[in-house]
Design an enzyme around this catalytic site. Structure first.
Site, PDB file in Angstrom:
ATOM      1  N   LYS A  75      -9.271  -0.446  -5.711  1.00 38.60           N
ATOM      2  CA  LYS A  75      -9.295   0.231  -4.418  1.00 38.60           C
ATOM      3  C   LYS A  75     -10.654   0.858  -4.165  1.00 38.60           C
ATOM      4  O   LYS A  75     -11.164   1.616  -4.995  1.00 38.60           O
ATOM      5  CB  LYS A  75      -8.210   1.317  -4.402  1.00 38.60           C
ATOM      6  CG  LYS A  75      -8.173   2.156  -3.130  1.00 38.60           C
ATOM      7  CD  LYS A  75      -7.685   1.356  -1.942  1.00 38.60           C
ATOM      8  CE  LYS A  75      -7.874   2.119  -0.639  1.00 38.60           C
ATOM      9  NZ  LYS A  75      -6.637   2.507  -0.016  1.00 38.60           N
TER      10      LYS A  75
ATOM     11  N   ASP B 280       1.546   2.647   3.482  1.00 39.18           N
ATOM     12  CA  ASP B 280       0.714   3.838   3.298  1.00 39.18           C
ATOM     13  C   ASP B 280       1.580   5.090   3.340  1.00 39.18           C
ATOM     14  O   ASP B 280       1.111   6.156   3.754  1.00 39.18           O
ATOM     15  CB  ASP B 280      -0.412   3.911   4.342  1.00 39.18           C
ATOM     16  CG  ASP B 280      -1.525   4.865   3.937  1.00 39.18           C
ATOM     17  OD1 ASP B 280      -1.571   5.270   2.759  1.00 39.18           O
ATOM     18  OD2 ASP B 280      -2.342   5.212   4.805  1.00 39.18           O
TER      19      ASP B 280
ATOM     20  N   HIS C 299      -4.405  -0.719   5.926  1.00 37.45           N
ATOM     21  CA  HIS C 299      -3.957   0.060   7.092  1.00 37.45           C
ATOM     22  C   HIS C 299      -4.902  -0.072   8.289  1.00 37.45           C
ATOM     23  O   HIS C 299      -5.494   0.913   8.734  1.00 37.45           O
ATOM     24  CB  HIS C 299      -3.730   1.529   6.731  1.00 37.45           C
ATOM     25  CG  HIS C 299      -4.775   2.178   5.869  1.00 37.45           C
ATOM     26  ND1 HIS C 299      -6.109   2.139   6.147  1.00 37.45           N
ATOM     27  CD2 HIS C 299      -4.672   2.898   4.724  1.00 37.45           C
ATOM     28  CE1 HIS C 299      -6.774   2.806   5.223  1.00 37.45           C
ATOM     29  NE2 HIS C 299      -5.920   3.260   4.344  1.00 37.45           N
TER      30      HIS C 299
ATOM     31  N   HIS D 168       0.878  -1.198   0.000  1.00 34.42           N
ATOM     32  CA  HIS D 168       0.000   0.000   0.000  1.00 34.42           C
ATOM     33  C   HIS D 168       0.902   1.230   0.000  1.00 34.42           C
ATOM     34  O   HIS D 168       1.523   1.551   1.006  1.00 34.42           O
ATOM     35  CB  HIS D 168      -0.890   0.012   1.240  1.00 34.42           C
ATOM     36  CG  HIS D 168      -1.819   1.183   1.290  1.00 34.42           C
ATOM     37  ND1 HIS D 168      -3.155   1.053   1.558  1.00 34.42           N
ATOM     38  CD2 HIS D 168      -1.615   2.505   1.106  1.00 34.42           C
ATOM     39  CE1 HIS D 168      -3.736   2.239   1.538  1.00 34.42           C
ATOM     40  NE2 HIS D 168      -2.807   3.147   1.270  1.00 34.42           N
TER      41      HIS D 168
ATOM     42  N   HIS E 230     -10.376   0.934   1.950  1.00 32.52           N
ATOM     43  CA  HIS E 230     -10.153   1.945   2.999  1.00 32.52           C
ATOM     44  C   HIS E 230     -11.342   1.837   3.939  1.00 32.52           C
ATOM     45  O   HIS E 230     -12.434   2.313   3.627  1.00 32.52           O
ATOM     46  CB  HIS E 230     -10.041   3.355   2.396  1.00 32.52           C
ATOM     47  CG  HIS E 230      -9.737   4.389   3.441  1.00 32.52           C
ATOM     48  ND1 HIS E 230      -8.528   5.053   3.520  1.00 32.52           N
ATOM     49  CD2 HIS E 230     -10.467   4.848   4.489  1.00 32.52           C
ATOM     50  CE1 HIS E 230      -8.543   5.871   4.561  1.00 32.52           C
ATOM     51  NE2 HIS E 230      -9.714   5.768   5.166  1.00 32.52           N
TER      52      HIS E 230
ATOM     53  N   HIS F 130       1.583   5.394  -1.706  1.00 31.82           N
ATOM     54  CA  HIS F 130       1.211   6.569  -2.507  1.00 31.82           C
ATOM     55  C   HIS F 130       2.464   7.135  -3.160  1.00 31.82           C
ATOM     56  O   HIS F 130       3.387   7.559  -2.471  1.00 31.82           O
ATOM     57  CB  HIS F 130       0.561   7.639  -1.613  1.00 31.82           C
ATOM     58  CG  HIS F 130      -0.710   7.169  -0.996  1.00 31.82           C
ATOM     59  ND1 HIS F 130      -1.931   7.335  -1.605  1.00 31.82           N
ATOM     60  CD2 HIS F 130      -0.946   6.488   0.152  1.00 31.82           C
ATOM     61  CE1 HIS F 130      -2.870   6.798  -0.846  1.00 31.82           C
ATOM     62  NE2 HIS F 130      -2.299   6.264   0.226  1.00 31.82           N
TER      63      HIS F 130
HETATM   64  O1  DOR Z   1      -3.130   9.353   5.729  1.00 33.32           O
HETATM   65  C1  DOR Z   1      -3.527   9.061   4.611  1.00 33.32           C
HETATM   66  N1  DOR Z   1      -3.003   9.650   3.493  1.00 33.32           N
HETATM   67  N2  DOR Z   1      -4.497   8.170   4.477  1.00 33.32           N
HETATM   68  C2  DOR Z   1      -5.074   7.919   3.304  1.00 33.32           C
HETATM   69  O2  DOR Z   1      -5.968   7.117   3.271  1.00 33.32           O
HETATM   70  C3  DOR Z   1      -4.672   8.652   2.086  1.00 33.32           C
HETATM   71  C4  DOR Z   1      -3.323   9.171   2.204  1.00 33.32           C
HETATM   72  C5  DOR Z   1      -2.990  10.186   1.145  1.00 33.32           C
HETATM   73  O3  DOR Z   1      -3.278   9.959  -0.032  1.00 33.32           O
HETATM   74  O4  DOR Z   1      -2.411  11.225   1.492  1.00 33.32           O
HETATM   75 ZN    ZN Z   2      -3.258   5.134   1.634  1.00 36.86          ZN
END
Ligand code: DOR
Ligand code: ZN
Length: 346
Positions: free
Chosen positions: A100, A248, A175, A14, A137, A16
């Site tokens: 997702k 995450d 998460h 997971h 999520h 970003h």
């Molecule tokens: O803390 C987070 N940041 N939780 C999420 O679900 C998304 C993520 C983000 O894209 O910044």
């Molecule tokens: Zn995330």
């Protein structure tokens, strides 16, 4: 005495990576240590179709440092308009690994997410049929639900009904932050897994709020009370194959974190493995670290573990940058609040 630990090269289930200058800045931090990552689709606009995923994958590959041993595993952002056949084709071609599900409004860039779960029934049924995992999520977005209860309420109100209505659907609870999430996974079968982040193994809600508000510890789902953190550590260090690492790691530039309405996300890509080694050592479970970082995730996703290895060596506290500088701006690296002694060998 030097202590060292050899692991199969880890994966991040997971992550970003964002786009543009931020992607270029953060991708090397993950590619240095991880073989693969499930790449989140919450861009603006989101990665919705197979064609969007192909284009995004191309931008990630173009941003990879020369010689990097890293494969992005792409995901699609589920909307109420998602076409089951597009999802199935993207999966069959090997382009897309998972879908997702963001409840609309749950987190960063989730406005296009799902409000009426009946509208995605056809996609979920198709996914159950083809064995494609759904990454969830898991937070209920009803404004009447307290933010610290949103995960537990989501399990009862949304997740369990969806799973009962869609036999065979393979689900990753992303998460997880609560003992409720741990218990729900433990009470079910191998079609249900969960990722656990590095930061939720380390911080509880006091770290965010006591002694002044700490925006770099704010993420979603928000960290809960200490007993929940302990349940997460127990799950992660147990060796149970249904729990695996999904960092995450979610970069936001400092001005957007240190802000009257700060963004959610902890950026842990840089020092995650050193943090995890410390957590597992403290729990007396260094022998379970490889399962969590490198074996359980591939098993759930029905992929082979990586062949390459990574070595962690214990010694003097590890130096890591407080921030990384990206073309989009500075991004603060997660501070675990204790020294890290396990260094990833280059
Ligand atoms: O803390 C987070 N940041 N939780 C999420 O679900 C998304 C993520 C983000 O894209 O910044
Ligand atoms: Zn995330």
């Amino acid at each position: 005495m030097t202590q060292s630990l050899i692991l199969r090269r880890p994966d991040d289930w997971h992550l970003h990576l964002r786009d543009g200058a931020m992607l270029a800045g953060v991708l090397p931090e993950t590619a240095r240590h991880f073989g693969r990552a499930i790449v989140m689709p919450n861009l603006v606009p989101p990665v919705v179709t197979g064609a969007d995923a192909a284009a995004y994958r191309g931008r990630i590959m173009a941003a990879l440092p020369e010689g990097a041993d890293f494969t992005p595993l792409m995901t699609l952002y589920l909307t109420e308009q998602t076409d089951p056949n597009d999802v199935a084709a993207a999966h069959a071609s090997g382009l897309v690994t998972a879908v997702k599900l963001y409840p609309a409004g749950a987190t960063t860039n989730s406005a296009s997410g799902v409000t009426d779960f009946d509208k995605v029934r056809g996609v979920l049924e198709k996914m159950a049929e083809i064995g494609m995992p759904l990454c969830v999520h898991g937070e209920d977005t009803d404004p009447a639900v307290d933010i610290f209860d949103r995960e537990a309420v989501f399990i009862d109100r949304v997740l369990d009904p969806i799973r009962r209505a869609t036999p065979g659907l393979r689900v990753v609870m992303e998460h997880i932050t609560t003992a409720d999430g741990v218990a729900y996974v433990q009470a079910n079968d191998a079609d249900l897994g969960a990722t656990i982040t590095t930061h939720h193994l380390i911080i509880n809600r006091n770290h965010i709020l006591v002694g002044g508000i700490k925006p770099h510890y704010y993420c979603l789902p928000v960290a809960k009370r200490e007993s929940h953190r302990q349940a997460l550590v127990q799950a992660a260090t147990s060796g149970d194959a249904r729990f695996f690492l999904g960092t995450d790691s979610a970069p936001h530039i400092d001005p957007l974190k240190e802000n009257a309405c700060g963004c959610a996300g902890c950026f842990t890509a840089t020092n995650t493995l050193s943090c995890l080694a410390e957590v597992f050592e403290t729990a007396g479970a260094l022998d379970k670290l490889e399962a969590f970082t490198s074996l359980n995730g591939p098993a759930f996703y029905r992929l082979p573990p990586n062949e390459a290895t990574l070595t962690l060596t214990k010694g003097a506290p590890v130096a890591y940058p407080a921030k990384i500088q990206t073309g989009a701006g500075p991004v603060t690296v997660f501070d675990p609040g204790f020294p890290l002694h396990w260094q990833v060998e280059a």
